[in-house]
Design a protein around this motif. Structure first.
Motif, mmCIF file in Angstrom:
data_model
loop_
_atom_site.group_PDB
_atom_site.id
_atom_site.type_symbol
_atom_site.label_atom_id
_atom_site.label_comp_id
_atom_site.label_asym_id
_atom_site.label_seq_id
_atom_site.Cartn_x
_atom_site.Cartn_y
_atom_site.Cartn_z
ATOM 1 N N ALA A 32 19.740 9.117 -54.446
ATOM 2 C CA ALA A 32 21.630 9.051 -54.492
ATOM 3 C C ALA A 32 21.975 7.558 -53.934
ATOM 4 O O ALA A 32 22.280 7.086 -53.785
ATOM 5 N N GLN A 48 29.766 13.948 -58.532
ATOM 6 C CA GLN A 48 29.401 14.873 -57.760
ATOM 7 C C GLN A 48 29.628 16.225 -57.723
ATOM 8 O O GLN A 48 30.594 16.479 -57.187
ATOM 9 N N PRO A 72 27.454 14.409 -64.466
ATOM 10 C CA PRO A 72 27.337 14.165 -63.458
ATOM 11 C C PRO A 72 26.256 12.437 -62.607
ATOM 12 O O PRO A 72 25.864 13.011 -63.554
ATOM 13 N N LEU A 74 25.136 12.640 -59.719
ATOM 14 C CA LEU A 74 24.786 13.664 -58.920
ATOM 15 C C LEU A 74 24.876 14.656 -58.796
ATOM 16 O O LEU A 74 25.912 14.979 -59.091
ATOM 17 N N THR A 76 24.005 19.317 -57.220
ATOM 18 C CA THR A 76 23.409 19.784 -56.367
ATOM 19 C C THR A 76 23.210 20.131 -56.086
ATOM 20 O O THR A 76 22.784 21.480 -57.218
ATOM 21 N N GLN A 127 21.224 16.720 -54.909
ATOM 22 C CA GLN A 127 21.301 16.451 -53.075
ATOM 23 C C GLN A 127 21.102 18.033 -52.204
ATOM 24 O O GLN A 127 21.242 18.944 -53.433
ATOM 25 N N LYS A 298 31.854 7.441 -53.130
ATOM 26 C CA LYS A 298 31.666 8.905 -53.970
ATOM 27 C C LYS A 298 32.119 10.009 -54.502
ATOM 28 O O LYS A 298 33.703 9.755 -53.193
ATOM 29 N N VAL A 300 33.410 13.860 -54.480
ATOM 30 C CA VAL A 300 32.307 15.590 -54.663
ATOM 31 C C VAL A 300 33.586 16.125 -55.113
ATOM 32 O O VAL A 300 35.363 16.056 -54.867
#
Length: 452
Positions: A32, A48, A72, A74, A76, A127, A298, A300
């Motif tokens: 990351a 993300q 994506p 990253l 989750t 993550q 980043k 979200v």
């Protein structure tokens, strides 16, 4: 068990420090923090989604399908509520009987071997996102799974989430986690620690969000954490949101210095969403543009189904694709925000944060200073679930939709700061309403700013 200085109750079969370090070093994927560094260099933020389900095969399938359909950067693992509160037995019981009842993935119950299986199933790094005031067992399991991006902090994963966990307990638990990150850094493994400045995500004044994150960042860097992400929740006014994102670098330079790399991140709007899907898509697009203007590393991502409940795979894919358009440069560089207004707002946000954190940082012990500040109301989180927050701060939107302090409670703001908030709120709808019913209605309208 003990792992890198953490005393944890669960996970007796977790590999030792050396074995975990060796596994992580051998992973054939970027971390990351690698992605965040690239984003900071290129100006193209990491994207993300949020996602987490109880069953292992369902979780693996969700990650794979998200990657196949939306790519994506990253991914989750959102953790279930029982694991967040260390109710590992209850999580295990439900997992055995009906995994769909869990509101996230119980990583401790599934164990590190399954964590590694998820890690190996996708190209993107993972993550762990959760909301636990004491995440030591979860952290150990995450590291053994090869996951080196871990969200949370002793303030931000306590006051917004639980009713009665003393701050001292959560701060000390997270100090152990941060200290373990320092040990891992000494072995060449960088754990990226994201600080949840979003807090309750309800009319959150930028300076409270950033003050909490800065205090957690100073504490983490002091224990050896070398990579920090400061997450800020989109409030809805572009100038204020861009200013808050840019303030992260200013404040990190002042308080963290070169002890750790610090990356700003934007959580797309987490308040009441419009039920009209076109408006919801527009709000998501707007969030991506704000992140780009604010130089976030980043984003979200939210979805157009937020007003209806937990989003499905298709909604997550659409949210990611919409945000990717916003951050891609496709819309061109010929528009944005008033840079003079952003500079002015950045200066004031930084001033408010300084007034909040300086008294805390002047003490001999940071963690006890944070505790004392919350006890006295010199730090506070509005709309908190916890009995350890005063909830005395009353935020309101000004006429432009920016979030200000109608009542700062016990926050130690200067007369100049208070006067500026008063002046900016003077033209806002419902300003000066004294009767409770009218005030509640005005606040409700502020909360539902985008919902209509």
């Amino acid at each position: 068990m003990t792992f890198a200085g953490i005393d944890a109750e669960a996970g007796d079969d977790v590999p030792g420090l050396g074995a975990c370090v060796g596994y992580i070093r051998d992973l054939a994927k970027p971390s990351a923090v690698d992605l965040l560094r690239d984003a900071a260099r290129t100006g193209r933020p990491v994207l993300q989604p949020r996602c987490g389900v109880g069953g292992h095969e369902a979780m693996k399938r969700l990650l794979i399908e998200l990657e196949e359909q939306a790519a994506p950067d990253l991914l989750t693992l959102t953790i279930d509520s029982h694991t967040r509160l260390r109710r590992f037995g209850e999580a295990q019981r439900i997992l055995a009987s009906d995994p769909a009842r869990l509101n996230g993935y119980p990583l401790v119950s599934h164990g590190w071997r399954r964590g590694r299986e998820l890690n190996a199933a996708v190209r993107a790094p993972l993550q762990v996102r959760h909301g636990s005031p004491d995440a030591r067992e979860l952290f150990v399991t995450a590291i053994a799974s090869g996951i080196t991006s871990f969200e949370g902090g002793g303030i931000s994963y306590n006051l917004p989430y639980v009713k009665d966990v003393p701050l001292g307990e959560s701060l000390r638990a997270w100090r152990e986690i941060d200290r373990a990150c320092g040990v891992l850094a000494g072995h060449g493994v960088v754990v990226e620690r994201e600080l949840f400045g979003t807090l309750t995500a309800v009319l959150m004044p930028p300076s409270i969000s950033l003050a909490v994150s800065i205090l957690e960042a100073v504490a983490a860097a002091g224990e050896g954490v070398t990579a920090l992400t400061i997450a800020y929740p989109q409030g809805g006014n572009a100038v204020q949101d861009v200013a808050a994102l840019r303030a992260v670098k200013v404040l990190a330079g002042r308080y963290v210095g070169d002890r750790a790399a610090v990356f700003p991140a934007l959580h797309q709007f987490m308040g009441a969403f419009p039920r009209d899907l076109a408006k919801a898509d527009a709000l998501i697009l707007f969030g991506g543009m704000v992140a780009t203007w604010g130089r976030a590393a980043k984003v979200v991502v939210k979805t157009h189904r937020e007003a209806f409940g937990i989003p499905d795979l298709a909604a997550n894919v659409r949210g990611l694709r919409t945000t990717r358009v916003a951050v891609s440069g496709y819309l061109g560089a010929g528009f944005g925000v008033d840079e003079d207004a952003v500079a002015e707002e950045t200066r004031w946000i930084c001033q408010e944060v300084v007034e909040l954190v300086e008294p805390v940082l002047q003490g001999d012990d940071l963690l006890s200073g944070i505790e004392k500040a919350f006890v006295a109301g010199r730090l506070d989180v509005p709309f908190s679930a916890s009995v350890h927050a005063h909830n005395a701060v009353l935020p309101r939107r000004d006429a432009t939709g920016a979030i200000r302090y109608a009542d700062p409670g016990g926050l130690p703001f200067s007369a100049t700061t208070r006067r500026r908030n008063d002046d900016l709120l003077a033209a806002s709808p419902g300003h000066g309403v004294m009767n409770p019913a009218g005030l509640i209605e005005a606040i409700r309208a502020d909360v539902e700013h985008f919902a209509t």
